[in-house]
Design a protein around this motif. Structure first.
Motif: not given
Length: 199
Positions: A126-133, A179-183, A99-101
């Protein structure tokens, strides 16, 4: 009492099955929605157009829609793999992260995308989960998640090129803000360590 090895193994197996079921269901939903849109054209309007206040309602649905089956196919495998790895740490945490991403990615697109554009696609997630992981293990100070992040970086590191404005036909804004959202989510939902009590 600490859980036994058998209990831990069962818990891990349950989490893996739940994560797999969630992601397979998600992927199935995306394909059903794309088939419905291809047949009727009724969902295209839910893509996100920038800087129109009425379009803010499309920040959430934009990540579940695609511009054609080729677009969806390119997102399917990375979403399935990265989503499964992220969901292993717990479904509630995973849903909060996603949700954040979606919110950060969608609002970023709304603010910065070119005029008259229509952005849709799960690549924000996809980019958010990449950054998160990638950063989760370091934020949580968890050695296993650090290794997972390094493996994800090795396999999907080329995704980072997608945040650069090199192709006007691709929403690099969605990639970047996803990506920023995932981080950001890795920090917002980091594991809190219990204090060590000494006698």
């Amino acid at each position: 009492m600490r859980p036994t090895t058998v209990e831990q193994s069962r818990s891990r197996s349950h989490r893996a099955k739940t994560a797999a079921a969630l992601m397979l269901g998600w992927i199935a939903l995306l394909w059903i929605l794309e088939a419905l849109d291809a047949a009727t054209g009724a969902l295209t309007t839910y893509g996100l157009s920038p800087r129109d206040v009425t379009e803010l309602r499309d920040v959430l649905p934009m990540s579940f829609l695609h511009h054609g089956f080729d677009h969806l196919a390119s997102n399917t495998v990375p979403l399935l793999i990265l989503g499964f790895l992220a969901a292993l740490s717990g479904i509630r945490r995973f849903l909060a992260v996603v949700l954040t991403i979606i919110l950060v990615g969608g609002l970023g697109v709304w603010l910065t995308a070119p005029d008259y554009s229509n952005t849709a696609g799960a690549s924000v997630v996809v980019f958010g989960l990449f950054g998160y992981l990638l950063v989760r293990g370091f934020v949580d100070r968890n050695a296993v998640d650090v290794v997972i992040g390094l493996l994800v970086g090795a396999v999907y590191g080329s995704l980072l090129w997608g945040v650069l404005p090199t192709n006007t036909a691709i929403s690099w804004q969605g990639h970047l803000f996803g990506l920023i959202g995932g981080v950001l989510a890795a920090f917002l939902f980091r594991r809190r360590r219990s204090p060590v009590l000494t006698r």
